[in-house]
Design an enzyme around this catalytic site. Structure first.
Site, mmCIF file in Angstrom:
data_model
loop_
_atom_site.group_PDB
_atom_site.id
_atom_site.type_symbol
_atom_site.label_atom_id
_atom_site.label_comp_id
_atom_site.label_asym_id
_atom_site.label_seq_id
_atom_site.Cartn_x
_atom_site.Cartn_y
_atom_site.Cartn_z
ATOM 1 N N HIS A 137 0.798 -1.328 -0.138
ATOM 2 C CA HIS A 137 -0.048 -0.126 0.085
ATOM 3 C C HIS A 137 1.029 1.228 0.091
ATOM 4 C CE1 HIS A 137 -3.366 2.728 1.420
ATOM 5 N NE2 HIS A 137 -2.542 3.208 2.018
ATOM 6 N N GLU A 138 1.984 1.242 0.829
ATOM 7 C CA GLU A 138 2.744 2.503 0.898
ATOM 8 C C GLU A 138 3.432 2.541 -0.104
ATOM 9 O OE1 GLU A 138 2.244 4.580 3.154
ATOM 10 O OE2 GLU A 138 1.120 3.354 4.464
ATOM 11 N N HIS A 141 1.387 4.245 -3.016
ATOM 12 C CA HIS A 141 1.683 5.722 -2.779
ATOM 13 C C HIS A 141 2.710 6.475 -3.754
ATOM 14 C CE1 HIS A 141 -2.075 6.460 -0.411
ATOM 15 N NE2 HIS A 141 -1.628 5.792 0.608
ATOM 16 N N GLU A 200 -6.429 6.756 -1.177
ATOM 17 C CA GLU A 200 -6.061 5.455 -0.279
ATOM 18 C C GLU A 200 -6.736 4.120 -0.919
ATOM 19 O OE1 GLU A 200 -4.321 5.544 2.452
ATOM 20 O OE2 GLU A 200 -3.856 7.470 2.105
#
Length: 271
Positions: A137-138, A141, A200
């Site tokens: 997920h990070e 980003h 997100e």
């Protein structure tokens, strides 16, 4: 009647200012890898990377690095696997994975590939697959350049506010204040927060594909967010959905469940 007409004019002007800002904001001048979404990003990749490098070095000075050898090894192992599949979408990344000693239940990835994990989140990740959910997920980003996109959004909204202020210079100060307040609230609820939640969700989507391509079962992402949702409930997380920067935990779980077939297909995993 004069006051009512004046009020309507101010609302119309505020609406036009917001509409102009939104038109620029969502017109798009780039494409997000994996999802193909068009985005506005006024920052160059080099500018973003330099900001990320500077910020990460400051973080390393301010927050102690964990001395847990086993946990550090796991972070490096998972990070390198995720980076290996994300590298095709961000070939110039300067990957670095650091486990910080902190009770904060969080993680981050700065532009350029600088990933920070706080030890406080490890009890919720539980294992490598859970950690891969967070790190995927990070990393997503950074690959999607969400940081630069948010800064660009802020520039556009600030510019819209300035234009609105110029248009109201000759009006009564109280109407100027009212219009600026309406613009601020409108852009916060109508653009900033929804856009943050959308980013997100996009990071969840891309991250799920990355973790699957790195060899981790995408179903583990669903289990992690269920655990994280329980943690949030225990912490009293009851902020209304429209005021959140992140999607509701139950929304994330449902979205991830819907993306699992795609993640498995792109990772050549059995359905």
């Amino acid at each position: 009647m004069k006051q009512l007409t004046h009020s309507i004019s101010l609302r119309m002007l505020a609406a036009l200012g917001v509409a102009a800002a939104f038109t620029i904001l969502f017109s798009g001048c780039g494409t997000v890898p994996v999802t193909g979404r068009s985005q506005l990003n006024l920052m160059s990749p080099g500018q973003e990377m330099q900001l990320g490098l500077t910020s990460f070095e400051e973080t390393k000075k301010q927050v102690p690095v964990s001395k847990d050898a086993a946990a550090n090894a796991m972070v490096q192992r998972v990070g390198q696997r995720i980076a290996a599949v994300a590298g095709k979408d961000m070939p110039d990344a300067k990957w670095e994975f650091v486990l910080f000693e902190s009770k904060e239940v969080n993680a981050f990835c700065l532009p350029g590939g600088k990933v920070g994990i706080y030890t406080g989140i490890l009890p919720i990740t539980k294992d490598e697959a859970g950690l891969a959910t967070v790190m995927g997920h990070e990393v997503a980003h950074a690959v999607a350049r969400h940081g630069g996109e948010r800064m660009s959004q802020a520039m556009v909204i600030q510019g819209g506010g300035s234009l609105l202020g110029l248009g109201l210079q000759s009006t009564d100060p109280k109407w100027q204040a009212a219009a600026q307040l309406a613009y601020g609230v409108g852009t916060k609820l109508g653009a900033e927060l929804p856009h943050s939640r959308a980013q997100e969700s996009e990071a969840d989507h891309i991250g799920l594909i990355y973790m699957a391509q790195a060899g981790y079962p995408p179903e583990a992402a669903v289990e992690f967010w269920k655990r994280f949702g329980e943690f949030n409930k225990q912490q009293g997380g009851d902020t209304p959905g429209f005021l959140r920067t992140h999607p509701l935990d139950e929304v994330r779980v449902k979205q991830l469940q819907g993306w699992i077939p795609e993640a498995k297909a792109k990772a050549n995993l059995p359905k």
